[in-house]
Write a protein that holds these residues in place. Structure first.
Motif, PDB file in Angstrom:
ATOM      1  N   CYS A 133       0.609  -1.055   0.056  1.00  0.00           N
ATOM      2  CA  CYS A 133      -0.063   0.156   0.105  1.00  0.00           C
ATOM      3  C   CYS A 133       0.788   1.421   0.217  1.00  0.00           C
ATOM      4  O   CYS A 133       0.529   2.266  -0.820  1.00  0.00           O
ATOM      5  CB  CYS A 133      -0.931   0.052   1.233  1.00  0.00           C
ATOM      6  N   LYS A 134       2.103   1.214   0.773  1.00  0.00           N
ATOM      7  CA  LYS A 134       2.670   2.480   0.942  1.00  0.00           C
ATOM      8  C   LYS A 134       3.829   2.578  -0.272  1.00  0.00           C
ATOM      9  O   LYS A 134       4.017   3.575  -0.818  1.00  0.00           O
ATOM     10  CB  LYS A 134       3.541   2.373   2.243  1.00  0.00           C
ATOM     11  N   LEU A 135       4.147   1.292  -0.796  1.00  0.00           N
ATOM     12  CA  LEU A 135       5.204   1.431  -1.757  1.00  0.00           C
ATOM     13  C   LEU A 135       4.558   1.725  -2.987  1.00  0.00           C
ATOM     14  O   LEU A 135       5.037   2.701  -3.606  1.00  0.00           O
ATOM     15  CB  LEU A 135       5.601  -0.109  -2.124  1.00  0.00           C
ATOM     16  N   LYS A 136       3.050   1.482  -3.289  1.00  0.00           N
ATOM     17  CA  LYS A 136       2.627   1.703  -4.454  1.00  0.00           C
ATOM     18  C   LYS A 136       2.186   3.194  -4.573  1.00  0.00           C
ATOM     19  O   LYS A 136       2.344   3.965  -5.455  1.00  0.00           O
ATOM     20  CB  LYS A 136       1.165   1.209  -4.800  1.00  0.00           C
ATOM     21  N   PHE A 137       1.931   3.776  -3.222  1.00  0.00           N
ATOM     22  CA  PHE A 137       1.556   5.371  -3.123  1.00  0.00           C
ATOM     23  C   PHE A 137       2.869   5.955  -3.280  1.00  0.00           C
ATOM     24  O   PHE A 137       2.763   7.097  -3.951  1.00  0.00           O
ATOM     25  CB  PHE A 137       0.973   5.334  -1.713  1.00  0.00           C
ATOM     26  N   LEU A 138       3.850   5.824  -2.848  1.00  0.00           N
ATOM     27  CA  LEU A 138       5.141   6.276  -3.322  1.00  0.00           C
ATOM     28  C   LEU A 138       5.436   6.576  -4.662  1.00  0.00           C
ATOM     29  O   LEU A 138       5.974   7.496  -5.220  1.00  0.00           O
ATOM     30  CB  LEU A 138       6.287   5.826  -2.480  1.00  0.00           C
TER      31      LEU A 138
END
Length: 141
Positions: free
Chosen positions: A14-19
């Protein structure tokens, strides 16, 4: 119920794709889903950079809640290209009460994991997140 819901974990993806969306503009939007079986927020769908707002809204289920992030490009009144990252809490009136409660109780914790959200929007039907609403909020935000 609310205690279990507020303990939702957030999958690293979730965080990686948002970044990737924020820094590299790899995606136009990301739709997140709470997987109740593993008590975790996961990535459900990634929107390609060439997809538009209609593609995004069509990806949201009619009767289930979701979290979503949308990278909205626009021109300022001075014709300067800008973008705003929207966090949208989609909670349709037609979704089950339990579904709404789980998403509502987990929202703030999940949103804190996504550093760089500029505008938050809560929508219970499609008219509350119409493209005109997005445009208007972008100018203010």
């Amino acid at each position: 119920m609310a205690n279990a819901a507020s303990g939702m974990a957030v999958h690293d993806d979730c965080k990686l794709k948002f970044l990737d969306l924020k820094a590299k503009r790899t995606y136009r939007f990301i739709i997140y889903k709470i997987d109740e079986t593993v008590k975790q927020v996961t990535v459900e769908k990634l929107g390609e950079p060439n997809q538009n707002y209609d593609d995004f809204t069509a990806s949201l289920p009619e009767n289930e809640c979701r979290y979503a992030v949308y990278d909205f490009d626009f021109l300022t009144e001075e014709n300067v290209p800008k973008s705003r990252i929207f966090f949208i809490a989609w909670s349709p009136d037609t979704s089950r009460v339990r579904n709404k409660m789980i998403y509502a109780s987990s929202k703030d914790r999940f949103k804190r994991e996504l550093d760089g959200i500029q505008i938050e929007l809560q929508a219970t039907d499609r008219s509350e997140m119409d493209i005109d609403v997005i445009r208007s909020r972008s100018q203010k935000g």
